[in-house]
Design a protein around this motif. Structure first.
Motif, PDB file in Angstrom:
ATOM      1  N   ALA A   1      -2.683   4.312  22.828  1.00 29.89           N
ATOM      2  CA  ALA A   1      -2.419   5.240  21.723  1.00 29.89           C
ATOM      3  C   ALA A   1      -2.554   4.550  20.373  1.00 29.89           C
ATOM      4  CB  ALA A   1      -1.018   5.834  21.880  1.00 29.89           C
ATOM      5  N   ALA A   2      -2.046   3.330  20.271  1.00 32.85           N
ATOM      6  CA  ALA A   2      -2.070   2.614  18.998  1.00 32.85           C
ATOM      7  C   ALA A   2      -3.492   2.281  18.561  1.00 32.85           C
ATOM      8  CB  ALA A   2      -1.232   1.344  19.097  1.00 32.85           C
ATOM      9  N   PHE A   3      -4.338   1.872  19.511  1.00 26.69           N
ATOM     10  CA  PHE A   3      -5.696   1.467  19.149  1.00 26.69           C
ATOM     11  C   PHE A   3      -6.673   2.642  19.100  1.00 26.69           C
ATOM     12  CE2 PHE A   3      -4.145  -2.779  20.339  1.00 26.69           C
ATOM     13  CZ  PHE A   3      -4.650  -3.513  19.276  1.00 26.69           C
ATOM     14  N   ALA A   4      -6.271   3.806  19.599  1.00 23.44           N
ATOM     15  CA  ALA A   4      -7.152   4.968  19.537  1.00 23.44           C
ATOM     16  C   ALA A   4      -7.439   5.351  18.085  1.00 23.44           C
ATOM     17  CB  ALA A   4      -6.534   6.145  20.279  1.00 23.44           C
ATOM     18  N   GLN A   5      -6.502   5.052  17.200  1.00 17.99           N
ATOM     19  CA  GLN A   5      -6.682   5.314  15.764  1.00 17.99           C
ATOM     20  C   GLN A   5      -6.277   4.059  15.007  1.00 17.99           C
ATOM     21  OE1 GLN A   5      -5.531   9.526  14.562  1.00 17.99           O
ATOM     22  NE2 GLN A   5      -4.314   9.330  16.444  1.00 17.99           N
ATOM     23  N   ARG A   6      -6.975   2.965  15.277  1.00 15.50           N
ATOM     24  CA  ARG A   6      -6.547   1.656  14.800  1.00 15.50           C
ATOM     25  C   ARG A   6      -6.580   1.514  13.284  1.00 15.50           C
ATOM     26  NH1 ARG A   6      -9.716  -2.878  17.489  1.00 15.50           N
ATOM     27  NH2 ARG A   6      -8.658  -4.120  15.893  1.00 15.50           N
ATOM     28  N   ARG A   7      -7.318   2.379  12.599  1.00 15.52           N
ATOM     29  CA  ARG A   7      -7.348   2.284  11.137  1.00 15.52           C
ATOM     30  C   ARG A   7      -6.111   2.898  10.490  1.00 15.52           C
ATOM     31  NH1 ARG A   7     -13.635   3.451   9.254  1.00 15.52           N
ATOM     32  NH2 ARG A   7     -14.562   1.702  10.431  1.00 15.52           N
ATOM     33  N   LYS A   8      -5.383   3.692  11.267  1.00 11.82           N
ATOM     34  CA  LYS A   8      -4.176   4.315  10.726  1.00 11.82           C
ATOM     35  C   LYS A   8      -2.976   3.391  10.905  1.00 11.82           C
ATOM     36  CE  LYS A   8      -5.432   9.164  11.452  1.00 11.82           C
ATOM     37  NZ  LYS A   8      -4.986  10.463  12.046  1.00 11.82           N
ATOM     38  N   VAL A   9      -1.973   3.564  10.033  1.00  5.14           N
ATOM     39  CA  VAL A   9      -0.725   2.831  10.230  1.00  5.14           C
ATOM     40  C   VAL A   9      -0.058   3.377  11.489  1.00  5.14           C
ATOM     41  CG1 VAL A   9      -0.459   2.390   7.757  1.00  5.14           C
ATOM     42  CG2 VAL A   9       0.618   4.413   8.781  1.00  5.14           C
ATOM     43  N   LEU A  10       0.780   2.566  12.101  1.00  5.86           N
ATOM     44  CA  LEU A  10       1.342   2.932  13.391  1.00  5.86           C
ATOM     45  C   LEU A  10       2.174   4.203  13.339  1.00  5.86           C
ATOM     46  CD1 LEU A  10       2.247  -0.637  14.661  1.00  5.86           C
ATOM     47  CD2 LEU A  10       0.586   0.930  15.683  1.00  5.86           C
ATOM     48  N   ARG A  11       2.830   4.467  12.224  1.00  9.85           N
ATOM     49  CA  ARG A  11       3.622   5.692  12.119  1.00  9.85           C
ATOM     50  C   ARG A  11       2.757   6.916  12.379  1.00  9.85           C
ATOM     51  NH1 ARG A  11       5.026   9.763   8.609  1.00  9.85           N
ATOM     52  NH2 ARG A  11       7.268  10.337   8.543  1.00  9.85           N
ATOM     53  N   SER A  12       1.522   6.896  11.886  1.00  6.67           N
ATOM     54  CA  SER A  12       0.598   8.016  12.084  1.00  6.67           C
ATOM     55  C   SER A  12      -0.139   7.910  13.413  1.00  6.67           C
ATOM     56  CB  SER A  12      -0.408   8.074  10.934  1.00  6.67           C
ATOM     57  OG  SER A  12       0.242   8.267   9.688  1.00  6.67           O
ATOM     58  N   ALA A  13      -0.590   6.693  13.757  1.00  5.12           N
ATOM     59  CA  ALA A  13      -1.371   6.516  14.977  1.00  5.12           C
ATOM     60  C   ALA A  13      -0.572   6.874  16.225  1.00  5.12           C
ATOM     61  CB  ALA A  13      -1.862   5.073  15.070  1.00  5.12           C
ATOM     62  N   LEU A  14       0.744   6.695  16.188  1.00  2.17           N
ATOM     63  CA  LEU A  14       1.580   6.923  17.361  1.00  2.17           C
ATOM     64  C   LEU A  14       2.324   8.263  17.320  1.00  2.17           C
ATOM     65  CD1 LEU A  14       3.076   3.340  17.825  1.00  2.17           C
ATOM     66  CD2 LEU A  14       1.237   4.436  19.140  1.00  2.17           C
ATOM     67  N   ALA A  15       1.918   9.128  16.397  1.00  2.98           N
ATOM     68  CA  ALA A  15       2.600  10.422  16.284  1.00  2.98           C
ATOM     69  C   ALA A  15       2.472  11.225  17.576  1.00  2.98           C
ATOM     70  CB  ALA A  15       2.038  11.215  15.103  1.00  2.98           C
ATOM     71  N   GLY A  16       1.282  11.242  18.173  1.00  2.00           N
ATOM     72  CA  GLY A  16       1.100  11.971  19.425  1.00  2.00           C
ATOM     73  C   GLY A  16       1.878  11.349  20.562  1.00  2.00           C
ATOM     74  N   TRP A  17       1.888  10.035  20.625  1.00  2.39           N
ATOM     75  CA  TRP A  17       2.607   9.305  21.681  1.00  2.39           C
ATOM     76  C   TRP A  17       4.112   9.560  21.595  1.00  2.39           C
ATOM     77  CZ3 TRP A  17       6.069   5.197  20.602  1.00  2.39           C
ATOM     78  CH2 TRP A  17       6.535   4.499  21.733  1.00  2.39           C
ATOM     79  N   ALA A  18       4.645   9.598  20.378  1.00  6.70           N
ATOM     80  CA  ALA A  18       6.093   9.744  20.198  1.00  6.70           C
ATOM     81  C   ALA A  18       6.536  11.195  20.068  1.00  6.70           C
ATOM     82  CB  ALA A  18       6.541   8.968  18.957  1.00  6.70           C
ATOM     83  N   GLY A  19       5.612  12.082  19.700  1.00  5.49           N
ATOM     84  CA  GLY A  19       5.968  13.490  19.517  1.00  5.49           C
ATOM     85  C   GLY A  19       5.855  13.963  18.089  1.00  5.49           C
ATOM     86  N   SER A  20       5.949  13.033  17.150  1.00  2.20           N
ATOM     87  CA  SER A  20       5.817  13.358  15.725  1.00  2.20           C
ATOM     88  C   SER A  20       5.784  12.056  14.945  1.00  2.20           C
ATOM     89  CB  SER A  20       6.985  14.217  15.241  1.00  2.20           C
ATOM     90  OG  SER A  20       8.184  13.448  15.214  1.00  2.20           O
ATOM     91  N   PRO A  21       5.292  12.095  13.690  1.00  5.50           N
ATOM     92  CA  PRO A  21       5.321  10.880  12.873  1.00  5.50           C
ATOM     93  C   PRO A  21       6.741  10.349  12.671  1.00  5.50           C
ATOM     94  CG  PRO A  21       3.801  12.473  11.934  1.00  5.50           C
ATOM     95  CD  PRO A  21       4.538  13.188  13.021  1.00  5.50           C
ATOM     96  N   ALA A  22       7.683  11.264  12.492  1.00 10.87           N
ATOM     97  CA  ALA A  22       9.060  10.827  12.272  1.00 10.87           C
ATOM     98  C   ALA A  22       9.624  10.133  13.514  1.00 10.87           C
ATOM     99  CB  ALA A  22       9.931  12.016  11.894  1.00 10.87           C
ATOM    100  N   ALA A  23       9.323  10.690  14.689  1.00  7.56           N
ATOM    101  CA  ALA A  23       9.799  10.074  15.931  1.00  7.56           C
ATOM    102  C   ALA A  23       9.133   8.718  16.148  1.00  7.56           C
ATOM    103  CB  ALA A  23       9.512  10.993  17.110  1.00  7.56           C
ATOM    104  N   ALA A  24       7.868   8.614  15.785  1.00  3.71           N
ATOM    105  CA  ALA A  24       7.173   7.337  15.900  1.00  3.71           C
ATOM    106  C   ALA A  24       7.809   6.294  14.993  1.00  3.71           C
ATOM    107  CB  ALA A  24       5.697   7.510  15.562  1.00  3.71           C
ATOM    108  N   GLU A  25       8.141   6.714  13.773  1.00  6.04           N
ATOM    109  CA  GLU A  25       8.779   5.775  12.844  1.00  6.04           C
ATOM    110  C   GLU A  25      10.131   5.319  13.374  1.00  6.04           C
ATOM    111  OE1 GLU A  25      10.162   5.375   8.169  1.00  6.04           O
ATOM    112  OE2 GLU A  25       8.694   6.881   8.760  1.00  6.04           O
ATOM    113  N   ASP A  26      10.902   6.233  13.941  1.00  2.24           N
ATOM    114  CA  ASP A  26      12.205   5.856  14.501  1.00  2.24           C
ATOM    115  C   ASP A  26      12.032   4.831  15.626  1.00  2.24           C
ATOM    116  OD1 ASP A  26      13.467   7.556  12.758  1.00  2.24           O
ATOM    117  OD2 ASP A  26      13.710   9.195  14.219  1.00  2.24           O
TER     118      ASP A  26
END
Length: 320
Positions: free
Chosen positions: A265-290
């Protein structure tokens, strides 16, 4: 990789010149060979022997199977030395082809298990070994199978080392699959496309670092072990090759499946910061940031900055 000499010219006992094998290696004078306690030596394949075998079998190397046969004995010797095998090692060789590397490996290890997908090549390999290394023939076992599907139960031995000239198109998945499936593998040396070797050996922060390097790091520490010139292959490939060495280590805590999911998930959008790149993996950008903050990782970092231990820590904090 520059070829290096495997034998030195000179006179044997009593002024007689040592015998020279077809691959250029020198053998001791037969009159004193027994006193030297020399290990059995195989007659390696050269360009003429490789082509003759291929013609005999009606084999035409195909890009689909990634077949590029090594025909240089010095290169074979170098690979075997670089593999740093012990006399107790059981080697797994994937894609032995016509047997060029197999013959060299049999000299250095207790046994070689060769996995070959082509039934014609698999069927001929024992005869080649019997002809060119009869004293070593009992060390060889051959399994006709796709290395991407082979399981531990399919092998007659428990291999301790992987040494192989891997097809360019499946090098990464073969290495990862075998490390996952065969817990007995402790180390390896594989020949792959030079670019692939660079990616697999890359560390966090490198431009070459990505999914393959992160996943390999779960299993092992890897390093590049030298280039291999195109001219030692038949047919000559249109890409450069390189050697990759690895040594298994204990993985970080956690589930490999879950850790690899966050790596993907992280490398699928490697140009994005992890908060955004992992939004789908975590459920939302906020959940990814947490999750990132709980794992002690900067949400504005990018995937290439994370080591496999960071990914494992992050996977443990995935929202339920």
């Amino acid at each position: 990789m520059a070829s290096d000499a495997t034998g030195r010219a000179g006179a044997g006992p009593g002024g007689a010149a040592p015998e020279t094998s077809p691959d250029g290696a020198t053998s001791p004078d037969p009159a004193v060979a027994g006193t030297l306690n020399e290990p059995p030596v195989a007659r390696l394949l050269g360009p003429a022997e490789v082509r003759a075998l291929a013609e005999e079998l009606g084999v035409r190397p195909t890009k689909r199977l990634g077949q590029n046969f090594v025909h240089d004995a010095n290169t074979v010797r170098r690979i075997v030395r670089a593999a740093d095998l012990t006399p107790d090692d059981v080697v797994l060789e994937v894609g032995p082809g016509l047997g060029s590397l197999t013959l060299g490996l049999l000299e250095a290890a207790a046994a070689v298990c060769a996995v070959e997908i082509d039934p014609v090549l698999a069927g001929r390999l024992p005869a080649t070994v019997a002809e060119r290394a009869p004293a070593l023939a009992d060390r060889l076992s051959v399994v006709t199978a796709d290395a991407l599907r082979v399981r531990a139960a399919d092998l007659p031995v428990e291999p301790t080392a992987l040494v192989a000239n891997l097809p360019y198109n499946v090098g990464v998945p073969v290495v990862l699959h075998l490390l996952a499936e065969l817990s007995s593998l402790r180390r390896g040396l594989v020949m792959v496309q030079a670019e692939v070797a660079e990616r697999l050996a890359a560390g966090p922060g490198s431009r070459a670092y990505g999914v393959p390097s992160a996943k390999l790091a779960w299993f092992a520490a890897a390093r590049r072990a030298g280039p291999v010139p195109r001219a030692v292959f038949w047919p000559v490939p249109n890409v450069d090759s390189g050697l990759l060495a690895f040594t298994r280590h204990d993985p970080p805590p956690g589930s490999r499946t879950e850790v690899f999911a966050v790596v993907d998930a992280a490398f699928a959008q490697r140009r994005k910061v992890l908060r955004s790149a992992l939004a789908g993996w975590a459920g939302s950008p906020a959940a990814a940031e947490d999750a990132l903050r709980a794992a002690g990782i900067d949400p504005t970092a990018r995937a290439e900055r994370l080591a496999i231990t960071d990914f494992a820590r992050l996977a443990a904090h995935r929202p339920g």
